[in-house]
Design a protein around this motif. Structure first.
Motif, mmCIF file in Angstrom:
data_model
loop_
_atom_site.group_PDB
_atom_site.id
_atom_site.type_symbol
_atom_site.label_atom_id
_atom_site.label_comp_id
_atom_site.label_asym_id
_atom_site.label_seq_id
_atom_site.Cartn_x
_atom_site.Cartn_y
_atom_site.Cartn_z
ATOM 1 N N ALA A 144 0.828 -1.217 0.000
ATOM 2 C CA ALA A 144 0.000 0.000 0.000
ATOM 3 C C ALA A 144 0.859 1.263 0.000
ATOM 4 C CB ALA A 144 -0.942 -0.009 1.196
ATOM 5 N N THR A 145 1.626 1.443 -1.062
ATOM 6 C CA THR A 145 2.468 2.630 -1.214
ATOM 7 C C THR A 145 2.395 3.111 -2.662
ATOM 8 O OG1 THR A 145 4.421 1.298 -1.744
ATOM 9 C CG2 THR A 145 4.099 1.877 0.574
ATOM 10 N N GLY A 146 2.827 4.337 -2.894
ATOM 11 C CA GLY A 146 2.920 4.864 -4.251
ATOM 12 C C GLY A 146 1.590 4.817 -4.977
ATOM 13 N N ASN A 147 1.615 4.329 -6.214
ATOM 14 C CA ASN A 147 0.415 4.295 -7.048
ATOM 15 C C ASN A 147 -0.285 2.941 -7.049
ATOM 16 O OD1 ASN A 147 0.436 6.953 -7.981
ATOM 17 N ND2 ASN A 147 1.980 6.478 -9.523
ATOM 18 N N TYR A 148 0.109 2.044 -6.144
ATOM 19 C CA TYR A 148 -0.551 0.745 -6.107
ATOM 20 C C TYR A 148 -2.039 0.939 -5.812
ATOM 21 C CZ TYR A 148 -1.061 -4.283 -5.426
ATOM 22 O OH TYR A 148 -1.446 -5.607 -5.549
ATOM 23 N N ALA A 149 -2.874 0.068 -6.365
ATOM 24 C CA ALA A 149 -4.335 0.236 -6.296
ATOM 25 C C ALA A 149 -4.860 0.345 -4.860
ATOM 26 C CB ALA A 149 -5.026 -0.920 -7.029
ATOM 27 N N TYR A 150 -4.162 -0.244 -3.891
ATOM 28 C CA TYR A 150 -4.605 -0.147 -2.493
ATOM 29 C C TYR A 150 -4.786 1.314 -2.065
ATOM 30 C CZ TYR A 150 -3.726 -5.123 -1.319
ATOM 31 O OH TYR A 150 -3.773 -6.490 -1.238
ATOM 32 N N THR A 151 -3.910 2.197 -2.527
ATOM 33 C CA THR A 151 -3.944 3.584 -2.055
ATOM 34 C C THR A 151 -5.240 4.271 -2.474
ATOM 35 O OG1 THR A 151 -2.760 4.425 -4.009
ATOM 36 C CG2 THR A 151 -1.420 3.708 -2.146
ATOM 37 N N TYR A 152 -5.637 4.074 -3.731
ATOM 38 C CA TYR A 152 -6.870 4.699 -4.221
ATOM 39 C C TYR A 152 -8.099 4.099 -3.541
ATOM 40 C CZ TYR A 152 -10.709 5.868 -7.379
ATOM 41 O OH TYR A 152 -11.907 6.287 -7.892
ATOM 42 N N ILE A 153 -8.121 2.763 -3.420
ATOM 43 C CA ILE A 153 -9.288 2.093 -2.824
ATOM 44 C C ILE A 153 -9.486 2.548 -1.384
ATOM 45 C CG2 ILE A 153 -10.226 -0.145 -2.112
ATOM 46 C CD1 ILE A 153 -8.689 -1.337 -4.562
ATOM 47 N N ALA A 154 -8.396 2.603 -0.617
ATOM 48 C CA ALA A 154 -8.495 3.014 0.794
ATOM 49 C C ALA A 154 -9.021 4.436 0.908
ATOM 50 C CB ALA A 154 -7.131 2.883 1.469
ATOM 51 N N GLU A 155 -8.519 5.324 0.063
ATOM 52 C CA GLU A 155 -8.963 6.721 0.129
ATOM 53 C C GLU A 155 -10.454 6.839 -0.174
ATOM 54 O OE1 GLU A 155 -7.925 11.112 -1.756
ATOM 55 O OE2 GLU A 155 -6.580 9.432 -2.097
ATOM 56 N N LYS A 156 -10.905 6.161 -1.253
ATOM 57 C CA LYS A 156 -12.319 6.221 -1.611
ATOM 58 C C LYS A 156 -13.188 5.584 -0.518
ATOM 59 C CE LYS A 156 -13.863 7.522 -4.975
ATOM 60 N NZ LYS A 156 -14.333 8.872 -5.370
ATOM 61 N N TYR A 157 -12.698 4.489 0.042
ATOM 62 C CA TYR A 157 -13.463 3.774 1.067
ATOM 63 C C TYR A 157 -13.718 4.646 2.283
ATOM 64 C CZ TYR A 157 -14.476 0.219 4.643
ATOM 65 O OH TYR A 157 -15.049 -0.510 5.649
ATOM 66 N N PHE A 158 -12.668 5.274 2.784
ATOM 67 C CA PHE A 158 -12.836 6.093 3.990
ATOM 68 C C PHE A 158 -13.593 7.385 3.696
ATOM 69 C CE2 PHE A 158 -9.674 3.212 5.699
ATOM 70 C CZ PHE A 158 -10.068 3.094 7.026
#
Length: 752
Positions: A144-158
């Motif tokens: 979950a760093t940089g541009n990996y998809a986890y970063t976008y999903i977490a932001e949208k989720y919260f």
């Protein structure tokens, strides 16, 4: 008799009760938590306990994200087996399921197990909504760093979930304070829970794991070949110094140091760079290749070096080959190395040691499973071939999906088939690259053998975790004395110790962050975002985005900036900003690649014909270094795009910068100019003159301007092709080199 977990949503007598897992799950239910647990101790069980509790108490849906399709299938199979809910409510989302199917399935699913890229795409395209998701598990959370998809999903989720809670699980979050802090920030982590093999509640479940380091001498013949390579390397370092860019402590310079210098040089190309910058970049490209050759020699062996030199020679002889590879192929010492390799039948002593260790393991325990890890595919192939010659050893090579010259990768389906055969005993030895370190359901093994140490503590921990799960295990690491192996060995050990120390410290300090400091940190981040996106207030700006652009992070950045994006398959352009403005986005690598492959001007011509105000965005800093192309050819192409086609050329640093620029243009068009976003449909059919220009400009080294000059002079494509050398020279801007090229192409006999 073991005790089993009792919960209304977990099937009876299916999951053994372990106190440390209950402890971790309790913490993970109290707040968004990063759980750090050694491989093989049941991270998925912790996720199961949290998921069951959230489904019972909060309802809604839960999402489990894993990096690869095989791991997604594995997790889904486990949850269907143990969760006390209808099996059809446990869904797998991967790229093999169509977007429309996923949209329908989402409505009925309660537990969705997916690769992160699929969820990112579906959220971007508004096929799914995360507001009813009450829990997300991020498997291999260190990603979950940089541009990996986890970063976008977490932001949208919260941002949109009514009751968000997440769990990050990993065996190895990394030794860097900055990286761990980034993971915690991205996933909105409020607490860290760490368990180690020495913890009292974990120790009863730990199997003994012997770790042996075997040091090996480099033979004299290999030292001689290494010495020849180092002479060339020393010469290139001297040339780099003469160009004004000295390298100090050459003996200890790392690949990271060289790449940092390359980045610095690329930055100096902006504006009007000195010729020495181009020289230094070219020399540095040779140094990187030579440095790799030295490392292959001392840590892998001459077989791997032969394969590398063959690829280098193939690159040098190809049309797209770099100048660096061509110069190296012509170097006297390199030619000596190639000659020595043909005559030398010496191999790295590691190879014989691998055969001895694996055979000894299988003789002592015939039912054993063994994994041999190698950093490079060439080495993995050699090891597989060497082991297959030994009676009793049944090896299989296991590599990633990418393919290159004389090296075909494995599809995910083939990977799963190999793992199944390994489990069944058809093969007893898996010879693997980094693809087997994480993300695949590889069974516990009796022996893990490192052909060489790895400097990454994450990779080292993942490799070691493949043994000692259900019974005693053994880890053997081969180290060549006096080589980079030793540096990697000490680096990995130091990083592992630092990681353990950092995790314990972070676990103690996180509660302080929960009670105010963490919220202040989030407030600071939100304030920064508000400043950065201050000019994005007002009515929603709309942009139509080509489906293929989702692979870049521009679409994600546009969505984060508040742009209303619609994904469609576009025939012309990548982004439609109004009825008259369309953008073609190209990274600098894409631009030079399209130029070399003669695709660029066709795309630009379509853009120019279809939209009144076409725009080309060039993204990145390495326009003049991504390919070994003469800068004048790049300047010529840019001039032609701007003057001949009337396309505006704009430059950006990265994807976020590109998104900001697209947003500003779209806002100007839609707010100030009151224009609607309108798709112009298919590529316009080129008129006859344009088709004629395209045919002539497809000849190497001829741009649109030169094509027009030739057609105006000779009157037709046929006359251009029939013109002789002297007639061609009479045309404005056509010199001897171009005239020769035209004559060679149209008159040389076809041999394809």
């Amino acid at each position: 008799m073991p005790e089993y977990i009792r919960h209304p949503l977990i099937k009876a007598d299916t999951v053994e009760q372990r106190l440390y897992q209950l402890d971790l799950a309790g913490k993970a239910l109290a707040a968004s938590t990063l759980v750090v647990l050694p491989t093989g101790l049941g991270k998925t069980i912790v996720a199961l306990l949290v998921i069951a509790s959230r489904l019972e108490k909060a309802g809604g849906k839960v999402l489990v994200l894993s990096p690869t399709k095989p791991l997604v299938e594995q997790h889904a199979s486990f949850f269907r087996k143990v969760l006390n809910i209808p099996e059809e409510e446990v869904l797998t989302f991967t790229g093999s399921i169509s977007p429309s199917q996923r949209e329908d399935l989402w409505k009925s699913g309660r537990v969705i197990v997916s690769t992160p890229q699929v969820i990112e795409n579906d959220v971007l395209t508004k096929r799914i909504d995360l507001k009813d998701v009450t829990h997300i598990t991020f498997d291999e959370a260190h990603r979950a760093t940089g541009n990996y998809a986890y970063t976008y999903i977490a932001e949208k989720y919260f941002d949109i979930s009514k009751d968000p809670l997440c769990l990050g699980i990993t065996a190895s979050p990394g030794s860097s304070d900055e990286k761990v802090a980034e993971v915690c920030e991205v996933l909105r982590i409020e607490s860290v829970a760490v368990k180690t093999e020495t913890d009292r509640d974990v120790a009863p479940y730990i199997q003994k794991k012997d770790i042996e380091w075997k040091r090996i001498d480099l033979p004299a013949e290999m030292k001689e070949i290494k010495s020849l390579l180092e002479k060339v390397l020393e010469d290139r370092y001297k040339r780099l110094t003469d160009a004004g860019y000295p390298i100090y402590n050459k003996r200890y310079v790392s690949k990271k140091d060289l790449l940092m210098l390359q980045q610095r040089l690329q930055g100096e190309l902006r504006g009007m760079p000195e010729p020495s910058v181009y020289t230094a970049i070219s020399i540095l490209a040779e140094i990187l290749k030579l440095s790799h050759a030295v490392e292959v020699t001392e840590t892998q062996g001459l077989g791997a070096l032969r394969m590398y030199m063959e690829r280098l020679d193939n690159e040098a002889g190809s049309k797209k080959g770099s100048k660096a590879s061509k110069r190296l192929a012509e170097d006297l010492y390199i030619r000596q190395v190639v000659h020595r390799l043909k005559d030398c039948d010496c191999e790295h002593p590691k190879m014989e040691r691998v055969k001895q260790i694996v055979l000894e393991q299988l003789n002592n325990k015939p039912e054993s499973r063994v994994i041999v890890f190698a950093n490079y595919r060439d080495t993995a192939e050699m090891i597989t071939n060497a082991l297959s010659e030994v009676e009793g050893i049944r090896p299989i090579r296991f590599v990633g999906q990418a393919s290159k010259y004389k090296d075909k990768g494995l599809t995910q389906k083939q990977q799963v088939e190999i793992i199944d055969m390994f489990k069944a005993g058809e093969y007893n030895t898996l010879v693997a690259t980094s693809v087997a370190e994480e993300g695949l359901d590889i069974p516990s093994t009796d022996l893990v053998l490192f052909y060489e140490p790895v400097p990454s503590e994450i990779r080292s921990i993942q490799r070691k975790g493949r043994t000692g799960r259900k019974h005693e295990g053994r880890v053997v690491v081969l180290v060549t004395k006096g080589t980079r192996d030793e540096g990697y060995y000490w680096s990995s050990l130091a990083k592992e110790k630092k990681m353990q120390s950092n995790m314990q410290a972070l676990q103690k300090t996180m509660p302080a962050r929960e009670s105010g400091e963490y919220q202040r940190t989030l407030d600071d981040i939100n304030d920064k975002d508000q400043v950065k996106l201050a000019d994005f207030d007002g009515d929603k700006t709309k942009v139509i985005v080509d489906q293929r652009e989702v692979k870049s992070s521009v679409a994600r950045s546009l969505d984060k900036a508040g742009v209303d994006i619609t994904l469609q398959t576009l025939e012309v352009g990548d982004y439609i900003l109004s009825d008259r403005v369309a953008v073609e986005r190209k990274s600098t690598e894409d631009f030079t690649g399209s130029l070399v492959e003669h695709k660029l001007f066709e795309q630009i011509a379509n853009l120019s014909r279809t939209y009144e105000k076409p725009v080309l965005i060039l993204e990145g800093d390495n326009l003049f270094t991504s390919r070994r192309i003469d800068p004048s050819a790049i300047h010529g192409a840019l001039s032609s795009i701007a003057l001949d086609f009337g396309v505006a050329v704009l430059y950006t640093r990265d994807a976020e910068d590109t998104a900001s620029l697209i947003k500003q243009i779209a806002k100007r068009e839609q707010t100030e100019e009151k224009r609607e976003v309108s798709l112009h449909g298919k590529k316009a059919a080129p008129m006859l003159p344009e088709q004629q220009e395209y045919i002539i400009s497809s000849i190497s080294d001829i741009g649109p301007g030169a094509a027009k000059s030739l057609l105006k002079h000779f009157g037709s494509v046929e006359n251009v092709i029939r013109a002789d050398y002297d007639e061609l020279l009479k045309v404005k801007n056509i010199g001897p080199k171009t005239a020769n090229k035209i004559r060679e192409i149209v008159s040389r006999e076809y041999t394809g």
